[in-house]
Design a protein around this motif. Structure first.
Motif, short mmCIF file in Angstrom:
data_model
loop_
_atom_site.label_atom_id
_atom_site.label_comp_id
_atom_site.label_asym_id
_atom_site.label_seq_id
_atom_site.Cartn_x
_atom_site.Cartn_y
_atom_site.Cartn_z
N LYS A 86 55.60 33.52 45.99
CA LYS A 86 54.87 34.27 44.97
C LYS A 86 53.67 34.97 45.59
O LYS A 86 53.04 34.43 46.51
CB LYS A 86 54.41 33.31 43.86
CG LYS A 86 55.57 32.58 43.18
CD LYS A 86 55.10 31.61 42.12
CE LYS A 86 54.59 30.31 42.68
NZ LYS A 86 55.65 29.46 43.27
N GLY A 87 53.33 36.15 45.07
CA GLY A 87 52.18 36.89 45.53
C GLY A 87 51.35 37.38 44.35
O GLY A 87 51.75 37.26 43.19
N GLY A 88 50.18 37.93 44.65
CA GLY A 88 49.34 38.48 43.61
C GLY A 88 48.46 37.48 42.90
O GLY A 88 47.92 37.77 41.83
N HIS A 89 48.29 36.28 43.48
CA HIS A 89 47.41 35.28 42.87
C HIS A 89 45.96 35.65 43.13
O HIS A 89 45.62 36.17 44.19
CB HIS A 89 47.70 33.91 43.48
CG HIS A 89 47.09 32.75 42.74
ND1 HIS A 89 45.76 32.42 42.85
CD2 HIS A 89 47.64 31.84 41.89
CE1 HIS A 89 45.51 31.36 42.10
NE2 HIS A 89 46.62 31.00 41.51
N PRO A 90 45.07 35.42 42.18
CA PRO A 90 43.65 35.65 42.45
C PRO A 90 43.18 34.85 43.66
O PRO A 90 43.78 33.83 44.02
CB PRO A 90 42.96 35.15 41.17
CG PRO A 90 44.01 35.29 40.11
CD PRO A 90 45.31 34.99 40.79
N GLU A 91 42.12 35.30 44.29
CA GLU A 91 41.56 34.60 45.45
C GLU A 91 41.26 33.15 45.08
O GLU A 91 40.57 32.88 44.09
CB GLU A 91 40.28 35.30 45.91
CG GLU A 91 39.58 34.63 47.06
CD GLU A 91 40.41 34.62 48.33
OE1 GLU A 91 40.54 33.54 48.93
OE2 GLU A 91 40.95 35.69 48.70
N ALA A 97 35.81 30.72 43.38
CA ALA A 97 37.06 31.42 43.06
C ALA A 97 37.14 31.68 41.56
O ALA A 97 36.84 30.79 40.75
CB ALA A 97 38.26 30.60 43.52
N ASP A 98 37.54 32.88 41.19
CA ASP A 98 37.62 33.28 39.79
C ASP A 98 39.04 33.74 39.50
O ASP A 98 39.50 34.76 40.01
CB ASP A 98 36.62 34.41 39.51
CG ASP A 98 36.53 34.77 38.03
OD1 ASP A 98 37.43 34.39 37.27
OD2 ASP A 98 35.55 35.44 37.66
N ARG A 103 44.42 40.34 41.67
CA ARG A 103 44.85 40.79 43.01
C ARG A 103 46.31 41.26 42.92
O ARG A 103 47.18 40.77 43.63
CB ARG A 103 44.75 39.66 44.03
CG ARG A 103 43.37 39.28 44.50
CD ARG A 103 43.45 38.32 45.68
NE ARG A 103 44.20 38.90 46.80
CZ ARG A 103 45.48 38.66 47.06
NH1 ARG A 103 46.21 37.87 46.28
NH2 ARG A 103 46.07 39.22 48.09
N MET A 104 46.56 42.20 42.05
CA MET A 104 47.94 42.62 41.82
C MET A 104 48.14 44.11 42.04
O MET A 104 49.10 44.69 41.53
CB MET A 104 48.37 42.23 40.40
CG MET A 104 48.64 40.75 40.23
SD MET A 104 49.12 40.32 38.55
CE MET A 104 50.51 41.39 38.27
N SER A 105 47.26 44.73 42.80
CA SER A 105 47.49 46.13 43.15
C SER A 105 48.68 46.22 44.09
O SER A 105 49.12 45.22 44.67
CB SER A 105 46.26 46.72 43.83
OG SER A 105 46.07 46.14 45.11
N ASP A 133 49.65 37.64 35.96
CA ASP A 133 49.80 38.96 35.35
C ASP A 133 48.43 39.60 35.24
O ASP A 133 47.39 38.92 35.24
CB ASP A 133 50.45 38.84 33.98
CG ASP A 133 50.89 40.19 33.42
OD1 ASP A 133 50.92 41.17 34.18
OD2 ASP A 133 51.22 40.25 32.22
N ASP A 134 48.42 40.91 35.17
CA ASP A 134 47.21 41.69 34.90
C ASP A 134 47.57 42.69 33.83
O ASP A 134 48.22 43.70 34.10
CB ASP A 134 46.75 42.40 36.18
CG ASP A 134 45.50 43.25 35.96
OD1 ASP A 134 45.00 43.29 34.81
OD2 ASP A 134 45.02 43.87 36.92
#
Length: 319
Positions: A86-91, A97-98, A103-105, A133-134
């Motif tokens: 999986k990718g696009g997880h927030p930092e 960390a928030d 982080r889904m660009s 998701d964003d």
């Protein structure tokens, strides 16, 4: 041996996925080899990881993918497994960390995917997930990013994790209009005790609520892959140590304490373990499920996978 085939794909899998969030922390090296080999030897083939596992612990990024990649290299068994990451997880690193900072660009997803391919030592991932998701990004754009990865041969199929039913429907409609295969799977929180639990502190997590369950009843081409399948050990801890051991758990509610009594009775009725009874819930749904399970040792793998030999019924889980 029981298998689930996802319609419209060549994916056939054992209905339990191996969760690896603890790889590189609780086990690695020879211990990892023993776990992965035991999973395959028992008939499993679906291994789940994420590029962010377990960045919340200082010292190394993408530990889980590295450990899995090292086993794949040592064992030569890449062709026997379906790899999900999986990718696009927030930092997730650092004390501040928030989970609400997306982080889904396209650039974020490309960087995560390339990093996953390197860590895993493979040139193609079987199922690649959006980890969050964003809703500020149109689903059309998010789907096109995945389609570009697929066309480039870097992923075979794509999926979502922690999305709402509305967004999944929007993605399905767009994919149908474009002739795309669309999401093959969805990872959301779903388990025996979820109906009665208190909300988790992370409000970016997704739940397989009634609307999402209905979606999966009518969309078998998108397989539900529940996480937190054993309710974070709530029923284990309560039945072994009592209410004091679970008082801080979000699952510790009046209804789930009553449900624990049902779990204990089912253990006696089927001569089953708590793990098997809790996982047995997934064998009785009106739609296919492939829950993710994170074992501690090879014996735990064999115990969990034996669940699917026990004839649980939906009535067993009704309060």
């Amino acid at each position: 041996m029981k298998r689930i085939s996802i319609p419209g794909t060549d994916l056939t899998l054992f209905p339990l996925g191996l969760g690896t969030a603890q790889a590189g922390l609780a086990w690695s090296g020879a211990e990892a080899d023993a776990l992965y080999d035991a999973f395959l030897d028992a008939g499993g083939n679906l291994i789940d990881t994420a590029h962010v596992y377990s960045d919340w612990v200082p010292g190394e990024r993408a530990r889980s993918e590295r450990v899995l990649g090292e086993w794949l290299s040592r064992s030569g068994k890449r062709n026997r497994v379906l790899i999900m990451t999986k990718g696009g997880h927030p930092e997730a690193a650092g004390p501040h960390a928030d989970m609400h900072i997306s982080r889904m660009s396209r650039a974020d997803m490309t960087a995560d995917l390339e990093g996953s391919l390197r860590q895993l030592g493979t040139d193609c991932i079987d199922i690649y997930f959006y980890h969050r998701d964003d809703v500020r990004q149109p689903v059309t754009d998010l789907i096109e990013v995945m389609e570009d990865f697929r066309r480039a041969g870097k992923i075979r199929y794509y999926a979502c994790s922690n999305w709402s039913t509305l967004r999944m429907r929007q993605a399905e409609e767009y994919c149908r209009s474009r002739g795309y295969r669309g999401f093959v799977a969805n990872q959301s929180l779903f388990n025996l005790g979820y109906r009665f639990m208190r909300p988790l502190s992370d409000d970016t997590l997704g739940y397989a609520d009634a609307a999402m369950q209905q979606f999966h009843r009518t969309h078998p081409e998108c397989l539900l892959m529940p996480y937190s399948g054993i309710c974070n050990g709530f029923f284990h801890d309560f039945l072994q140590e009592g209410e004091a051991a679970v008082s801080g758990s979000p699952y510790c509610t009046v209804q789930n304490l009553r449900l624990a009594g049902r779990v204990a009775r089912l253990c006696r009725q089927y001569h089953a373990t708590v793990t098997q009874v809790v996982l047995g819930f997934f064998t009785c749904r009106e739609f296919p499920c492939a829950p993710l399970y994170a074992p501690r040792n090879p014996d735990g793998i064999r115990e969990a996978m034996a669940t699917f030999d026990i004839p649980f019924s939906a009535a067993d889980y009704e309060l």
